[in-house]
Write a protein that holds these residues in place. Structure first.
Motif, PDB file in Angstrom:
ATOM      1  N   ILE A   1       0.858  -1.182   0.000  1.00 25.07           N
ATOM      2  CA  ILE A   1       0.000   0.000   0.000  1.00 25.07           C
ATOM      3  C   ILE A   1       0.893   1.231   0.000  1.00 25.07           C
ATOM      4  O   ILE A   1       1.787   1.356   0.839  1.00 25.07           O
ATOM      5  N   ASP A   2       0.659   2.129  -0.935  1.00 25.94           N
ATOM      6  CA  ASP A   2       1.364   3.409  -0.942  1.00 25.94           C
ATOM      7  C   ASP A   2       0.544   4.382  -0.086  1.00 25.94           C
ATOM      8  O   ASP A   2      -0.513   4.846  -0.497  1.00 25.94           O
ATOM      9  N   THR A   3       1.042   4.685   1.105  1.00 28.98           N
ATOM     10  CA  THR A   3       0.324   5.559   2.048  1.00 28.98           C
ATOM     11  C   THR A   3       0.964   6.936   2.124  1.00 28.98           C
ATOM     12  O   THR A   3       0.784   7.638   3.128  1.00 28.98           O
ATOM     13  N   SER A   4       1.677   7.348   1.097  1.00 32.04           N
ATOM     14  CA  SER A   4       2.362   8.641   1.129  1.00 32.04           C
ATOM     15  C   SER A   4       1.373   9.771   1.389  1.00 32.04           C
ATOM     16  O   SER A   4       0.399   9.948   0.656  1.00 32.04           O
ATOM     17  N   GLY A   5       1.608  10.518   2.465  1.00 34.94           N
ATOM     18  CA  GLY A   5       0.763  11.651   2.799  1.00 34.94           C
ATOM     19  C   GLY A   5      -0.570  11.312   3.413  1.00 34.94           C
ATOM     20  O   GLY A   5      -1.408  12.203   3.598  1.00 34.94           O
ATOM     21  N   ALA A   6      -0.813  10.047   3.760  1.00 36.92           N
ATOM     22  CA  ALA A   6      -2.123   9.648   4.278  1.00 36.92           C
ATOM     23  C   ALA A   6      -2.088   9.242   5.748  1.00 36.92           C
ATOM     24  O   ALA A   6      -3.147   9.051   6.348  1.00 36.92           O
TER      25      ALA A   6
ATOM     26  N   GLY B   1      -3.781   9.236  12.639  1.00 34.65           N
ATOM     27  CA  GLY B   1      -3.057   9.554  13.856  1.00 34.65           C
ATOM     28  C   GLY B   1      -1.584   9.262  13.805  1.00 34.65           C
ATOM     29  O   GLY B   1      -0.953   9.090  14.863  1.00 34.65           O
ATOM     30  N   GLY B   2      -0.987   9.191  12.610  1.00 28.97           N
ATOM     31  CA  GLY B   2       0.430   8.899  12.482  1.00 28.97           C
ATOM     32  C   GLY B   2       0.684   7.468  12.047  1.00 28.97           C
ATOM     33  O   GLY B   2      -0.217   6.622  12.055  1.00 28.97           O
ATOM     34  N   GLU B   3       1.928   7.175  11.667  1.00 33.05           N
ATOM     35  CA  GLU B   3       2.266   5.856  11.145  1.00 33.05           C
ATOM     36  C   GLU B   3       2.131   4.746  12.171  1.00 33.05           C
ATOM     37  O   GLU B   3       1.607   3.672  11.843  1.00 33.05           O
TER      38      GLU B   3
END
Length: 503
Positions: free
Chosen positions: A110-115, A120-122
């Motif tokens: 999953i590309d979670t860039s900027g999401a 609430g953070g990584e």
């Protein structure tokens, strides 16, 4: 520019958990192994916890494991079913990012860039991913890193829910060389050379490694894999489809059984997005996600671009009642998949929409009710013969409308109906004729319009036609033709036919 962040999800027990999902009544204390073909007979592809506690191990021969555990039950592994289940999980995982794809046979990316800030953070996002997969009956190991290779290695060989920052080398250095996604023969060779961890590989002079592995392919070249892991060589992630431009998503704290109450607000928000860009929608997709990992899509198409919320809402009538809610829905996503430019239009002086727009909306409702293949419109076809000039073609949402001629009726009789002439006018239409047991007199006429046979389609004896537009004393307007001419050498006396009726 947003730093790239890739989440790797490893599903080490995907096969057995997918089997247990389909066979929920199987006793947990009964040993079970899934068998697949091996070099010397069937081997254990996956196994449940009862079989693991009994001494059964993966990749071992079934006959040997039956000796260790006589109570072991065997079932064939369903590789096709596992692949389909993994693809469905990849679609479901898009709640954490718009780009997701299966990774091999037992993983997801999953590309979670900027999401991550949405969760609430990584760290909190990884906990949420793991908890939701656990609720769906899937055991997972997770990691997030700036590269696909680093995330893959940390998920399988790193700490629980490992997080790698901008430079992945300090985080992946302690990992074994198996974290580089190399084939078994290359891993065996590296171990014989005394290279057991990634830090050992980094310490070896690069020139020496290039002499040994310079011409090897990707799976056999530790240098290429190391460069991918450290971000020195790009490794794109192919998402099955591009991210949508116009998207509205609703996330619920508690699952619900019916999405209908949320759909009007989502359609209104989507139409506001379209209006801001002067766009109209041609295809909508409503994606509904269940809490157990199952998702489904409902699609609605339009004959003309539109962003009227009320009309788009009606296209979903009757399409949501038959969806199995399972344990409930918790995420709804509405996407405009096909859009076209649509400028603001002024209604008529009476406040009503134009006739063309009303027809398009009628077509949309009929298509939504009966299906896209049940309704079609005629397509123009190059032919002088009237009955050949149009054919039934593609669905109304795809086909361009044929050009209508003002001198020809929209309604044609198939086949043309022969009429009996009572008395004829030389070189003109009949003065009176009988059609369907009624006598009609010609008050006005226009013509003739001569249409010759198409020699490349018709037989040699086909006669030409002279068409007339006529009107009787009551205002009934008809389209008739004379087939053939006197002494044309192609038959007896000419015959008359009624071919169309004007509105």
């Amino acid at each position: 520019m947003t730093e790239r962040r890739i989440v790797s999800i490893w599903l080490p027990r995907l096969a057995i958990e997918n089997w247990q999902r389909r066979n929920a009544d199987w006793p947990e204390d009964l040993p079970l192994a899934l068998a697949t073909a091996g070099t010397h007979g069937q081997i254990v592809h996956d196994l449940n916890r009862a079989a693991m506690e009994s001494g059964v191990s993966k990749m071992s021969r079934i006959v040997d494991m039956k000796t260790i555990c006589p109570a072991l039950k065997i079932s064939d592994a369903d590789h096709i079913g596992d692949t389909k289940w993994l693809a469905r999980l990849a679609l479901w995982a898009r709640r954490w990012g718009p780009w997701s794809t299966p990774d091999g046979t037992d993983g997801l990316l999953i590309d979670t860039s900027g999401a991550d800030h949405l969760f609430g953070g990584e760290p909190a996002m990884l906990i949420d991913i793991q908890d939701r997969f656990a609720s769906a009956g899937c055991s997972t190991r997770l990691a997030i890193a700036p590269t696909r290779g680093a995330a893959w290695g940390l998920a399988r060989f790193g700490s629980e829910r490992a997080i790698s920052k901008t430079d992945p080398l300090p985080y992946v250095a302690p990992l074994p060389v198996a974290a580089l996604r190399l084939d078994p023969q290359t891993l065996l060779l590296l171990r014989r050379l005394g290279i057991r961890t990634i830090s050992d590989l980094v310490a070896v002079p690069r020139l020496a490694l290039m002499r040994r592995f310079g011409r090897a392919n990707l799976a056999e070249n530790p240098l290429l894999r190391l460069d991918q892991m450290l971000g020195r060589r790009p490794e794109p992630m192919a998402s099955p489809e591009p991210p949508p431009r116009y998207l509205v998503e609703t996330r619920l704290a508690d699952p619900v059984m019916d999405p209908s109450d949320w759909l009007p607000g989502m359609i209104k928000d989507l139409c506001d997005q379209l209006a801001a860009q002067a766009q109209g929608c041609r295809q909508l997709r409503l994606s509904i996600f269940r809490v157990d990992g199952v998702g489904c899509d409902v699609t609605a198409r339009t004959a003309a671009p539109t962003r009227e919320a009320g009309h788009l809402l009606r296209l979903f009538d009757g399409k949501l009642e038959n969806i199995d809610p399972g344990f409930g829905f918790d995420v709804f996503r509405l996407t405009a998949e096909a859009v076209e430019p649509l400028n603001a239009a002024q209604p008529g002086l009476d406040g009503e929409d134009t006739e063309g727009l009303a027809l398009a909306r009628l077509i949309d409702r009929l298509t939504a009710r009966f299906g896209a293949d049940a309704i079609s419109r005629p397509l123009s076809y190059e032919s002088h013969i009237p009955e050949r000039s149009q054919i039934l073609g593609a669905p109304v949402s795809d086909a361009p409308a044929p050009l209508a001629r003002a001198d020809r009726p929209l309604r044609l009789l198939t086949p043309p109906e022969e009429i009996r002439v009572l008395y004829a006018i030389p070189e003109g239409p009949p003065g009176a004729f009988i059609w369907r047991h009624q006598t009609l007199r010609v008050a006005k006429h226009a013509g003739p319009e001569r249409i010759a046979p198409e020699w490349w389609h018709d037989r040699s004896g086909t006669r030409l036609r002279d068409y007339f537009r006529i009107e009787d004393p009551t205002g009934l307007r008809l389209w008739i033709y004379r087939e053939g001419l006197i002494h044309d050498g192609r038959g007896a006396a000419p015959r008359w036919f009624l071919h169309g009726i004007f509105a």
